[in-house]
Write a protein that holds these residues in place. Sequence first.
Motif, mmCIF file in Angstrom:
data_model
loop_
_atom_site.group_PDB
_atom_site.id
_atom_site.type_symbol
_atom_site.label_atom_id
_atom_site.label_comp_id
_atom_site.label_asym_id
_atom_site.label_seq_id
_atom_site.Cartn_x
_atom_site.Cartn_y
_atom_site.Cartn_z
ATOM 1 N N MET A 1 1.056 -13.880 -5.101
ATOM 2 C CA MET A 1 1.067 -12.468 -4.822
ATOM 3 C C MET A 1 0.507 -12.252 -3.422
ATOM 4 S SD MET A 1 -1.340 -9.499 -6.570
ATOM 5 C CE MET A 1 -1.416 -10.352 -8.078
ATOM 6 N N ASP A 2 1.270 -11.600 -2.594
ATOM 7 C CA ASP A 2 0.813 -11.324 -1.238
ATOM 8 C C ASP A 2 0.193 -9.931 -1.212
ATOM 9 O OD1 ASP A 2 0.384 -10.809 1.449
ATOM 10 O OD2 ASP A 2 2.228 -11.780 2.061
ATOM 11 N N LEU A 3 -1.117 -9.902 -1.266
ATOM 12 C CA LEU A 3 -1.834 -8.637 -1.333
ATOM 13 C C LEU A 3 -1.664 -7.794 -0.076
ATOM 14 C CD1 LEU A 3 -5.032 -9.938 -3.096
ATOM 15 C CD2 LEU A 3 -3.258 -8.468 -4.066
ATOM 16 N N GLU A 4 -1.528 -8.445 1.043
ATOM 17 C CA GLU A 4 -1.351 -7.680 2.276
ATOM 18 C C GLU A 4 -0.034 -6.903 2.248
ATOM 19 O OE1 GLU A 4 -2.456 -5.736 5.415
ATOM 20 O OE2 GLU A 4 -3.782 -7.130 4.369
ATOM 21 N N LEU A 5 1.004 -7.464 1.635
ATOM 22 C CA LEU A 5 2.272 -6.735 1.498
ATOM 23 C C LEU A 5 2.107 -5.524 0.581
ATOM 24 C CD1 LEU A 5 4.914 -9.604 1.239
ATOM 25 C CD2 LEU A 5 4.506 -8.048 3.155
ATOM 26 N N ILE A 6 1.330 -5.672 -0.474
ATOM 27 C CA ILE A 6 1.066 -4.546 -1.368
ATOM 28 C C ILE A 6 0.318 -3.457 -0.610
ATOM 29 C CG2 ILE A 6 -0.217 -3.804 -3.419
ATOM 30 C CD1 ILE A 6 0.429 -6.601 -4.586
ATOM 31 N N ARG A 7 -0.688 -3.867 0.124
ATOM 32 C CA ARG A 7 -1.463 -2.910 0.931
ATOM 33 C C ARG A 7 -0.551 -2.150 1.895
ATOM 34 N NH1 ARG A 7 -6.075 -1.594 3.762
ATOM 35 N NH2 ARG A 7 -7.627 -2.972 2.914
ATOM 36 N N GLN A 8 0.303 -2.882 2.598
ATOM 37 C CA GLN A 8 1.208 -2.259 3.564
ATOM 38 C C GLN A 8 2.191 -1.310 2.886
ATOM 39 O OE1 GLN A 8 2.962 -5.525 5.708
ATOM 40 N NE2 GLN A 8 0.988 -6.144 6.602
ATOM 41 N N ARG A 9 2.688 -1.711 1.718
ATOM 42 C CA ARG A 9 3.623 -0.853 0.980
ATOM 43 C C ARG A 9 2.937 0.447 0.574
ATOM 44 N NH1 ARG A 9 4.467 -1.529 -4.591
ATOM 45 N NH2 ARG A 9 5.873 0.060 -5.318
ATOM 46 N N TRP A 10 1.745 0.329 0.020
ATOM 47 C CA TRP A 10 1.019 1.535 -0.382
ATOM 48 C C TRP A 10 0.753 2.434 0.831
ATOM 49 C CZ3 TRP A 10 -3.194 -0.885 -4.036
ATOM 50 C CH2 TRP A 10 -2.605 -1.196 -5.268
ATOM 51 N N GLN A 11 0.348 1.836 1.931
ATOM 52 C CA GLN A 11 0.070 2.632 3.121
ATOM 53 C C GLN A 11 1.342 3.317 3.628
ATOM 54 O OE1 GLN A 11 -1.896 -0.459 5.411
ATOM 55 N NE2 GLN A 11 -3.881 0.535 5.077
ATOM 56 N N ALA A 12 2.478 2.619 3.563
ATOM 57 C CA ALA A 12 3.744 3.209 3.985
ATOM 58 C C ALA A 12 4.125 4.402 3.104
ATOM 59 C CB ALA A 12 4.861 2.159 3.959
ATOM 60 N N LEU A 13 3.684 4.371 1.850
ATOM 61 C CA LEU A 13 3.940 5.475 0.930
ATOM 62 C C LEU A 13 2.937 6.613 1.095
ATOM 63 C CD1 LEU A 13 4.645 3.394 -2.302
ATOM 64 C CD2 LEU A 13 6.317 4.778 -1.029
ATOM 65 N N GLY A 14 1.945 6.395 1.948
ATOM 66 C CA GLY A 14 0.921 7.408 2.154
ATOM 67 C C GLY A 14 -0.216 7.347 1.143
ATOM 68 N N VAL A 15 -0.295 6.251 0.392
ATOM 69 C CA VAL A 15 -1.374 6.077 -0.580
ATOM 70 C C VAL A 15 -2.644 5.706 0.180
ATOM 71 C CG1 VAL A 15 -2.201 4.715 -2.539
ATOM 72 C CG2 VAL A 15 0.226 5.338 -2.385
ATOM 73 N N PRO A 16 -3.734 6.436 -0.006
ATOM 74 C CA PRO A 16 -4.981 6.083 0.673
ATOM 75 C C PRO A 16 -5.584 4.815 0.053
ATOM 76 C CG PRO A 16 -5.193 8.200 -0.485
ATOM 77 C CD PRO A 16 -3.839 7.665 -0.775
ATOM 78 N N VAL A 17 -5.521 3.729 0.803
ATOM 79 C CA VAL A 17 -6.021 2.435 0.350
ATOM 80 C C VAL A 17 -7.399 2.208 0.956
ATOM 81 C CG1 VAL A 17 -5.568 -0.043 0.320
ATOM 82 C CG2 VAL A 17 -3.658 1.562 0.223
ATOM 83 N N ARG A 18 -8.323 1.776 0.131
ATOM 84 C CA ARG A 18 -9.697 1.553 0.574
ATOM 85 C C ARG A 18 -9.836 0.154 1.176
ATOM 86 N NH1 ARG A 18 -13.551 4.813 -2.068
ATOM 87 N NH2 ARG A 18 -14.907 3.011 -2.202
ATOM 88 N N ASP A 19 -10.725 0.030 2.160
ATOM 89 C CA ASP A 19 -10.988 -1.275 2.775
ATOM 90 C C ASP A 19 -11.521 -2.245 1.740
ATOM 91 O OD1 ASP A 19 -10.216 -0.371 5.266
ATOM 92 O OD2 ASP A 19 -12.261 0.126 5.885
ATOM 93 N N GLY A 20 -11.260 -3.536 1.965
ATOM 94 C CA GLY A 20 -11.740 -4.573 1.063
ATOM 95 C C GLY A 20 -13.261 -4.641 1.011
#
Length: 125
Positions: A1-20
Amino acid sequence: MDLELIRQRWQALGVPVRDGLSPEALRDFERRYHVRLAADLQRFYRCMDGMEYGSTDEALYCFWPLSQVGPVPEKLAEFRGIPDYGGIESALPEAASYFVFADYSIWVHVYAIRLSADPAAPAPV
């Protein structure tokens, strides 16, 4: 699982993702609950600390910040909404070993992972 891709996808959707989180923050959680985080969960929270609480992706999933994660009895016993999770702490065997970490469609479903002090123990969701 590439977590960075998930992070980027969520950010592209405008989902506020918290720092690690730092390794110390993960150890604090483990000490508080006397468990070890499963390896995949550690990687997830090192990469990102879930979504801003209450946010969802396009499929209506919300992955919680570690500060919101807790054992089923702590998180669900008093939840009397729709659905009514009251009594789950009695119905689910070893309920205190399951930690709620995500929900779907504002708590229609919740997701929990079994954690223990043994890092080699299975961690089913």
